[in-house]
Scaffold this active site. Structure first.
Site, PDB file in Angstrom:
ATOM      1  N   ARG A  78       2.995   1.361 -16.514  1.00  0.00           N
ATOM      2  CA  ARG A  78       2.439   2.071 -15.368  1.00  0.00           C
ATOM      3  C   ARG A  78       1.004   1.641 -15.081  1.00  0.00           C
ATOM      4  NH1 ARG A  78       5.243   7.828 -17.009  1.00  0.00           N
ATOM      5  NH2 ARG A  78       7.050   7.683 -15.596  1.00  0.00           N
ATOM      6  N   HIS A  84      10.364   4.919 -14.755  1.00  0.00           N
ATOM      7  CA  HIS A  84      10.799   6.265 -15.155  1.00  0.00           C
ATOM      8  C   HIS A  84      11.432   6.182 -16.533  1.00  0.00           C
ATOM      9  CE1 HIS A  84      12.975  10.131 -15.163  1.00  0.00           C
ATOM     10  NE2 HIS A  84      13.993   9.427 -15.630  1.00  0.00           N
ATOM     11  N   GLU A 125      21.138  11.837 -16.995  1.00  0.00           N
ATOM     12  CA  GLU A 125      20.727  10.727 -16.141  1.00  0.00           C
ATOM     13  C   GLU A 125      21.652   9.517 -16.279  1.00  0.00           C
ATOM     14  OE1 GLU A 125      16.563  10.089 -16.902  1.00  0.00           O
ATOM     15  OE2 GLU A 125      16.066  12.168 -16.376  1.00  0.00           O
ATOM     16  N   PHE A 157       5.499  17.393  -3.876  1.00  0.00           N
ATOM     17  CA  PHE A 157       5.695  15.945  -3.782  1.00  0.00           C
ATOM     18  C   PHE A 157       7.163  15.541  -3.717  1.00  0.00           C
ATOM     19  CE2 PHE A 157       5.322  16.996  -8.360  1.00  0.00           C
ATOM     20  CZ  PHE A 157       6.549  16.502  -8.821  1.00  0.00           C
ATOM     21  N   LYS A 203      11.141   1.344 -10.620  1.00  0.00           N
ATOM     22  CA  LYS A 203      11.154   1.934  -9.282  1.00  0.00           C
ATOM     23  C   LYS A 203      11.008   0.880  -8.186  1.00  0.00           C
ATOM     24  CE  LYS A 203       9.440   6.406 -10.939  1.00  0.00           C
ATOM     25  NZ  LYS A 203       8.432   7.488 -10.761  1.00  0.00           N
ATOM     26  N   ASN A 252       4.631   4.726  -9.507  1.00  0.00           N
ATOM     27  CA  ASN A 252       4.111   4.436 -10.842  1.00  0.00           C
ATOM     28  C   ASN A 252       5.016   3.508 -11.654  1.00  0.00           C
ATOM     29  OD1 ASN A 252       6.182   6.205 -11.315  1.00  0.00           O
ATOM     30  ND2 ASN A 252       4.959   7.732 -12.395  1.00  0.00           N
ATOM     31  N   TYR A 295      16.310  14.155  -8.978  1.00  0.00           N
ATOM     32  CA  TYR A 295      15.027  14.852  -9.104  1.00  0.00           C
ATOM     33  C   TYR A 295      15.139  16.336  -8.767  1.00  0.00           C
ATOM     34  CZ  TYR A 295      12.724  10.340  -9.669  1.00  0.00           C
ATOM     35  OH  TYR A 295      12.315   9.107 -10.141  1.00  0.00           O
ATOM     36  N   THR A 315       2.252   9.436 -16.725  1.00  0.00           N
ATOM     37  CA  THR A 315       2.842   9.473 -15.390  1.00  0.00           C
ATOM     38  C   THR A 315       1.893   8.979 -14.302  1.00  0.00           C
ATOM     39  OG1 THR A 315       4.241  11.349 -16.017  1.00  0.00           O
ATOM     40  CG2 THR A 315       3.916  10.973 -13.665  1.00  0.00           C
ATOM     41  N   ARG A 368       9.062   5.652 -23.485  1.00  0.00           N
ATOM     42  CA  ARG A 368       8.027   6.433 -22.813  1.00  0.00           C
ATOM     43  C   ARG A 368       6.627   5.972 -23.244  1.00  0.00           C
ATOM     44  NH1 ARG A 368       9.374  10.763 -19.869  1.00  0.00           N
ATOM     45  NH2 ARG A 368       7.493  11.943 -20.397  1.00  0.00           N
TER      46      ARG A 368
END
Length: 209
Positions: A147, A160, A171, A99, A50, A157, A91, A133, A127
């Protein structure tokens, strides 16, 4: 012969039209690169670093090292700045969440680095690498996770990761477009044209043959 040449030209034009028919939207790039399409086996996943970390070259290199250590391969890589409209589509499932607006603003605020990863159980492996998260939870439950090391909160964070094969397909298509299909079609088209030309030359139907 003239008819043979016309036939080859028509085939080439048809192949070019097929290759050009790529309507899947792709991100607005500010800078980027695409890794070679190795088409290796194993599960695929979509990963993204990110804006809070993507501009930190050292951190990105460290994460690439972690990816390799986890037994995952980077099939494609792209750095770009996402438009707000693309972030909204990405998203979409969170549109009703409080949020959502802040998330879209954050994700379109600067460069991201996107990867297509491959390997055994790539979805769960990535992951596990990025951790929970929420950064605070990650620091407590998975202190070595991406993260925990690079994130700030539940939005900023650092990373993704797609959570299912369905999400991976969606995606990858949304963020990388159809570039894999494009290169496959290009290769197939060129191979077909080369084969036809060789056949015509062998049969003496091309000038100079």
């Amino acid at each position: 012969s003239r008819d043979a040449m016309v036939g080859v030209i028509l085939i080439a034009v048809s192949c070019a039209a097929l290759v050009a028919d790529e309507r899947t939207p792709v991100p607005r790039l500010s800078a980027g690169q695409t890794a070679p399409l190795r088409l290796r086996g194993g599960e695929r996943t979509f990963a993204m670093l990110k804006p809070d970390i993507a501009s930190d070259a050292r951190a990105v290199d460290e994460i690439k090292g972690r990816i390799a250590e986890a037994g995952l391969a980077i099939e494609r890589e792209r750095q770009c700045t996402l438009s707000k409209s693309l972030c909204k589509r990405f998203y979409e499932e969170h549109r009703a969440r409080p949020f959502y607006g802040a998330l879209v603003d954050f994700m379109s605020s600067g460069p991201v680095v996107m990867f297509e990863l491959s390997g055994v159980d790539a979805i769960s492996a990535w992951r596990a690498l990025i951790g929970p998260t929420n950064t605070a939870v990650a620091r407590n439950d998975a202190p070595r996770s991406i993260r925990a090391l690079y994130g700030t909160d539940g939005t900023r964070n650092a990373a993704h990761g797609a959570d299912s094969p369905t999400s991976v397909a969606r995606e990858l298509a949304l963020m990388f477009g159809s570039s894999r299909l494009y290169f496959l079609r290009c290769g197939a088209a060129l191979a077909a044209i080369s084969c036809i030309l060789a056949t015509l030359k062998a049969a003496g139907q091309l000038p100079g043959s």
